[in-house]
Enzyme design. Structure first.
Site, PDB file in Angstrom:
ATOM      1  N   GLY A 133       0.786  -1.236   0.000  1.00 32.35           N
ATOM      2  CA  GLY A 133       0.000   0.000   0.000  1.00 32.35           C
ATOM      3  C   GLY A 133       0.816   1.283   0.000  1.00 32.35           C
ATOM      4  N   MET A 135       2.977   2.408  -2.380  1.00 35.02           N
ATOM      5  CA  MET A 135       3.155   3.076  -3.678  1.00 35.02           C
ATOM      6  C   MET A 135       1.849   2.977  -4.474  1.00 35.02           C
ATOM      7  SD  MET A 135       7.051   2.214  -4.595  1.00 35.02           S
ATOM      8  CE  MET A 135       6.953   0.511  -4.210  1.00 35.02           C
ATOM      9  N   ARG A 374       3.948 -14.865  -3.741  1.00 34.66           N
ATOM     10  CA  ARG A 374       5.149 -14.491  -2.992  1.00 34.66           C
ATOM     11  C   ARG A 374       5.215 -15.383  -1.755  1.00 34.66           C
ATOM     12  NH1 ARG A 374       2.674  -8.692  -1.040  1.00 34.66           N
ATOM     13  NH2 ARG A 374       0.914  -9.612   0.000  1.00 34.66           N
ATOM     14  N   HIS A 492      18.209  -0.252  33.904  1.00 34.02           N
ATOM     15  CA  HIS A 492      18.013  -1.240  34.965  1.00 34.02           C
ATOM     16  C   HIS A 492      16.706  -2.002  34.749  1.00 34.02           C
ATOM     17  CE1 HIS A 492      16.577  -2.490  38.992  1.00 34.02           C
ATOM     18  NE2 HIS A 492      17.843  -2.837  39.156  1.00 34.02           N
ATOM     19  N   ARG A 674      30.353 -12.567  38.667  1.00 32.23           N
ATOM     20  CA  ARG A 674      31.035 -11.276  38.604  1.00 32.23           C
ATOM     21  C   ARG A 674      31.032 -10.614  39.976  1.00 32.23           C
ATOM     22  NH1 ARG A 674      28.452  -6.528  35.274  1.00 32.23           N
ATOM     23  NH2 ARG A 674      27.090  -6.477  37.094  1.00 32.23           N
ATOM     24  N   GLY A 822      31.430  -7.170  27.998  1.00 29.32           N
ATOM     25  CA  GLY A 822      30.301  -6.473  28.622  1.00 29.32           C
ATOM     26  C   GLY A 822      29.901  -5.370  27.662  1.00 29.32           C
ATOM     27  N   THR A 823      29.102  -5.751  26.679  1.00 30.18           N
ATOM     28  CA  THR A 823      28.838  -4.793  25.591  1.00 30.18           C
ATOM     29  C   THR A 823      27.872  -3.680  25.985  1.00 30.18           C
ATOM     30  OG1 THR A 823      27.369  -6.517  24.791  1.00 30.18           O
ATOM     31  CG2 THR A 823      29.433  -6.195  23.584  1.00 30.18           C
ATOM     32  N   CYS A 888      28.388 -11.088  27.557  1.00 31.66           N
ATOM     33  CA  CYS A 888      27.294 -11.148  28.534  1.00 31.66           C
ATOM     34  C   CYS A 888      26.489  -9.860  28.554  1.00 31.66           C
ATOM     35  CB  CYS A 888      27.819 -11.492  29.922  1.00 31.66           C
ATOM     36  SG  CYS A 888      28.951 -10.265  30.564  1.00 31.66           S
ATOM     37  N   TYR A 908      30.999 -18.479  23.292  1.00 31.73           N
ATOM     38  CA  TYR A 908      29.604 -18.561  23.746  1.00 31.73           C
ATOM     39  C   TYR A 908      28.971 -17.179  23.802  1.00 31.73           C
ATOM     40  CZ  TYR A 908      31.082 -16.866  28.347  1.00 31.73           C
ATOM     41  OH  TYR A 908      31.581 -16.086  29.361  1.00 31.73           O
TER      42      TYR A 908
HETATM   43  C1  PEP Z   1      27.836  -4.988  30.477  1.00 30.36           C
HETATM   44  O1  PEP Z   1      28.315  -3.907  30.783  1.00 30.36           O
HETATM   45  O2  PEP Z   1      27.635  -5.350  29.316  1.00 30.36           O
HETATM   46  C2  PEP Z   1      27.453  -5.934  31.530  1.00 30.36           C
HETATM   47  C3  PEP Z   1      27.026  -7.146  31.232  1.00 30.36           C
HETATM   48  O3  PEP Z   1      27.467  -5.492  32.787  1.00 30.36           O
HETATM   49  P1  PEP Z   1      26.350  -4.544  33.437  1.00 30.36           P
HETATM   50  O4  PEP Z   1      25.230  -4.467  32.473  1.00 30.36           O
HETATM   51  O5  PEP Z   1      25.979  -5.165  34.720  1.00 30.36           O
HETATM   52  O6  PEP Z   1      27.093  -3.260  33.594  1.00 30.36           O
HETATM   53 MG    MG Z   2      29.032  -3.585  32.769  1.00 27.92          MG
END
Ligand code: PEP
Ligand code: MG
Length: 931
Positions: A133, A135, A374, A492, A674, A822-823, A888, A908
């Site tokens: 829908g 175009m 499709r 959080h 941790r 810890g991304t 993680c 992992y």
């Molecule tokens: C992170 O920083 O990616 C991590 C897993 O630690 P937190 O979220 O508890 O700072």
């Molecule tokens: Mg962290």
């Protein structure tokens, strides 16, 4: 209406020789127009990028010998050329269109613009991926005051012919000549004329207008077009055709198409193709009709022909819902020949495409035509069932079956959902981030303790907070869902909710929350809606929508079997299909999948979902459990190391017991624990009442509590006194935690349980930080081994979550036995974007400005953060070849991030328990794609 339509059936195809079925067709340089129909085609499904989805599949169906009305596709390259050359066409295009139109005329046995036997065409868009829908389309093109006579003669119905004509003028006026309402208050100019006509004639329905009335409408439409635009409606079919082609190309850049592309990550430069095709009519009488169908049930995946149709109707009548369509099976009685043909086509298409197809068809005077096919969209449950069935039917190999189910589709099977009809009827009052998938409904509580109290009374609760803090944890656990006005995907609220498996909508900044009055306001369409404590709301954590009132939810079958244990597997077909798919996923994947979990019950859920270890146990979450927050606060408020030690001694047995319970549930699987990470002020109450309560408990003046809180205040707490810095300055905290871990491990072993603790030091940026903390941990381990005489295994590693840690990964790997990325923090610190405050600008950053393709806290920023990860992997492994590598951060449960982790060689991924099946499937996709 007359039903003598034999005259309308096109003469027997004089089409070109059918193409050899096996030959794959390629794009021809310099060719802009591709023919299809009459049992032959210039293109096929492999030319999707050039011909668009619709054009490529029409070509493929025609090549298969299916009854496709003939036509041609002007390629997407022409669209690109058109925009690159100031809306001009390639010089050879006109000639190519002429030649192809002549071919269409030949197949159809009609001539474009012919007075006696006119060819009418549809002109439709068709991008690489469907943009429903978005175009423009023009139907019945080729009609004018002369050709109408031919259509009347062909159809035997003046009413039908004039209705087609007025629809054409209306569509052309709208799409090509820009006849839109002039202001928001004005309705469609053509609809106004129709309404006026109906009033004049004293009728209610369009269908009550006669051929004469419709003829008048055509004249009035044309007059209005001239008055409004100064343009005479073109009578010349060629001029009509080129006007429509330009309009379709131009519609690639309408506002709505641009917005849709942004929302669906469709690149600007793809362009659309234009399909010009012989018109067939489903509204020629009772032996004509039109419908849509799926080769299998798209909701359940069942191997049945599924669809609906209307006799004597056009496609838009089915979609518009004015008349109720019939189930496809009813066609067997009404038109057995077409039904049988459709069943044959269904089988042929499935065998050919090896996937469930969604088709559109039209029956014109008893003759069936296929207008589109499709790959059909489907629910998560259907995706699994179709994949399993097609593997069993030997249509596809199991690996392909596995790739057919998108990891995210699994979340539909794992989360509660709203009862569909009830959700459809509800109107959202606000929208936030889809932070914790699933559907929840309950009474609003604005404070964690109120949420607990309400839940204890048996109410379902939605905890609504401006933002949550660790203090809210029990209220969050008691609630069905969590709604916050602030915070992003790793706030959080979001990460705790996901870990607990709670529904969560975060960062819903339209909400004005008043804690004191226990109300929230939201303005919808200029009207303020006020919701008080105890009133019902419903939230959809998969879309971010918030609704006023109660919408019933349905629990997930998989969760009832695996987690709640209220349903037996043999009574749960969806569960059985899920389990079968997961066996394949586990067979295919290379990476392991662990859980972010810090309580024994979360660990048990994680194992039920297939976790192979704990990748992140955030010990600070454990301090909020029963009886632990008081000694924790006592420790923080202590004036010196001795006092701190006294408080820590009270915490030791409590933490030990928690670890022991986790080890027991995890039964020898690795558990990464941790050490304490957040700034200490997070453990203290910020309101005077709470501060007074602590002072009373500890027998100290409230002023002392206040002073300490003030002393702990930081301008940038995320960059302040947290992570390993706490354990370096207060080594006694690390000592206590290490002891609790190892004593817990020793006790578990003594009771016959295998253990594999991995002690993880957070926020390391310098190798010396890790050296000092590891030394302490090793010393405690040696002491506990000596004291207990139990030789538990363990390892010490670190999080890589700040850029310096990643950059110096080679040195750090000299000490660390494992890295866990810890991304969340690595994204925060690499981008310099606060993970808790980013919602305000990250949403437009992604949606409008396209700075990042997705929220970088949700999906790894592969060009920035991802490069640091690659570097750290390479340097780390060069320094220590057996370095264990994992992730993680919250990205560990995001399918595209999981695929990236596989590509850079992580061992992992770790994610919240309810996302584990999704990560398992994503890891399998990654492995299969890598091959
Ligand atoms: C992170 O920083 O990616 C991590 C897993 O630690 P937190 O979220 O508890 O700072
Ligand atoms: Mg962290």
């Amino acid at each position: 209406m007359s039903t003598q339509q034999t005259k309308t059936s096109p003469p027997k195809s004089k089409g070109r020789k059918p193409a050899k079925p096996a030959a794959k067709k390629g794009a021809t340089p310099g060719k802009h127009v591709y023919f299809f129909g009459g049992g032959s085609s210039d293109g096929d499904a492999s030319l999707r990028n050039l011909l668009g989805g619709k054009g490529a599949n029409l070509a493929e169906m025609a090549g298969l010998g299916l009854p496709v009305p003939s036509g041609f596709t002007i390629s997407t390259d022409v669209c690109t050329y058109y925009y690159d050359h100031g809306k001009k066409y390639p010089p050879t295009l006109r000639k190519e269109v002429e030649q192809n139109l002549a071919e269409v005329e030949k197949v159809a046995g009609r001539k474009f613009g012919d007075v006696k036997n006119p060819l009418l065409v549809s002109v439709r868009s068709g991008a690489r991926v469907s943009m429903p829908g978005m175009m423009d389309t023009v139907l019945n093109l080729g009609l004018n005051d002369r050709t109408i006579e031919g259509l009347i003669a062909m159809s035997g119905s003046a009413r039908f012919a004039y209705d087609s004509y007025r629809r054409f003028v209306q569509m052309y006026g709208d799409v090509v000549l820009g006849m839109k309402p002039e202001s928001k208050d004005e309705s469609d100019p053509f609809e106004e004329i129709i309404e006026r006509k109906k009033r004049q004639r004293g009728v209610k329905e369009d269908t009550a207008l006669t051929a004469e009335d419709l003829k008048d409408l055509v004249g009035e439409f044309k007059k209005t077009i001239l008055a409004r635009t100064g343009i005479h409606f073109p009578e010349d079919p060629q001029e009509q055709l080129w006007g429509a082609i330009s309009a379709v190309f131009s519609s690639w850049n309408t506002d709505r198409a641009i917005v849709y592309r942004k929302l669906n990550d469709i690149p600007e430069n793809w362009g659309t193709a234009v399909n010009v095709q012989t018109m067939v009519f489903g509204n020629l009488g009772e032996d004509s009709g039109t419908g849509v169908a799926f080769t299998r049930d798209p909701a359940t995946g069942e191997n049945v022909f599924y669809g609906e149709f209307l006799m004597n109707a056009q496609g838009e009548d089915v979609v518009a819902g004015i008349r109720t369509p019939l189930e496809i099976s009813a066609l067997r009685k009404i038109d057995p020949k077409s039904f049988k043909q459709l069943l044959d086509i269904r089988a042929k298409l499935e065998k050919h495409y090896r996937d469930m197809q969604d088709v559109e068809f039209t029956i014109e005077a008893g003759r069936l035509y296929m207008l589109q096919c499709r790959v059909g969209k489907r629910t998560g449950a259907a995706a699994i069932r179709i994949a399993l069935d097609m593997v069993n039917e030997k249509l596809i190999p199991w690996k392909e079956g596995l790739l057919r189910v998108k990891p995210e589709q699994l979340s539909q099977l794992l989360r509660p959902t709203f009862v569909a009809a009830e959700k459809e009827a509800a109107v959202a009052i606000a929208k936030g981030l889809n932070a914790g998938p699933g559907a929840a409904t309950g009474k609003v509580a604005f404070h964690a303790d109120d949420a607990e109290a309400m839940a204890q009374k048996g109410d379902n609760v939605i905890l609504v907070r401006i933002e949550t803090s660790p203090e809210d944890i029990r209220g969050m656990a008691a609630a069905q869902g969590i709604l916050t006005a602030r915070g992003g995907m790793t706030s959080h609220a979001a990460l705790v909710a996901r870990q607990m498996g709670k529904v969560c909508v975060a960062g819903c900044d339209a909400l004005q929350i008043d804690y004191r009055k226990r109300t929230m306001h939201v303005v919808v369409g200029g009207k303020t809606i006020t919701i008080k404590e105890g009133q019902y709301i419903s939230i959809d954590g998969s879309t971010g929508e918030v609704f006023e009132g109660q919408i019933r939810t349905e629990p997930s079958e998989v969760v009832r079997v695996l987690v709640d244990k209220t349903l037996k597997p043999n009574k749960a077909p969806h569960y059985q299909q899920y389990a079968e798919l997961m066996i394949w996923a586990d067979k295919a994947r290379r990476m392991r999948v662990r859980a972010n979990a810090d309580q024994a019950d979360q660990c048990a859920n994680a194992i039920a979902f297939g976790a192979e270890g704990v990748g992140l146990c955030r010990t600070e979450h454990m301090f909020f459990g029963e009886g632990k927050i008081e000694p924790m606060r006592e420790m923080i408020l202590a004036d010196n190391a001795d006092e701190r030690r006294k408080a820590l001694a009270k915490l030791l047995p409590l933490q030990r017991k928690d670890f022991q319970a986790i080890f027991k549930v995890m039964g020898g699987r690795p558990v990464t624990i941790r050490l304490i990470d957040p700034p200490l002020h997070e453990f203290l109450p910020h309101d005077p009442k709470g501060q007074q309560e602590i002072a009373t408990q500890l027998g100290i003046p409230a002023s002392r509590v206040r002073e300490r809180i003030e002393a702990l205040h930081e301008f940038n707490p995320m960059l302040g006194f947290r992570g390993c810095r706490l354990g370096l300055i207060y080594p006694e905290i690390t000592e206590m935690q290490a002891r609790a871990i190892f004593e817990g491990a020793a006790r578990a072993m003594k009771s016959g349980v295998q253990v594999l603790p991995e002690v993880m030091i957070p926020l390391v940026g310098h190798v010396k930080e890790l050296e000092l903390q590891s030394k302490l941990v090793h010393a405690v381990a040696a002491a506990v081994r000596a004291e207990t005489g139990i030789k538990f295994k363990y390892s010490v590693g670190t999080m890589i979550e700040i850029p310096r840690g990643a950059i110096t990964a080679g040195e750090i790997a000299g000490v660390a036995e494992f890295f866990s990325f810890g991304t969340n923090d690595l994204t925060q610190t690499t981008l310099g974007v606060s993970r808790d405050d980013a919602g305000r600008f990250l949403v437009p950053y992604v949606a409008d400005l396209e700075i990042y393709p997705r929220d970088p806290f949700e999906s790894i920023d592969q060009d920035g953060v991802g490069q640091l990860m690659r570097w750290a992997v390479d340097k780390g492994r060069a320094a220590r070849s057996n370095l264990k590598l994992g992730i993680c951060g919250e990205h560990g449960g995001d399918p595209s991030s999981v695929i990236f982790c596989d590509q850079i060689g992580l061992d992992y991924v770790s994610c919240s328990p309810f996302r584990i099946p999704i990560a398992r499937l994503a890891a399998a996709h990654a492995a299969l794609q890598a091959k």
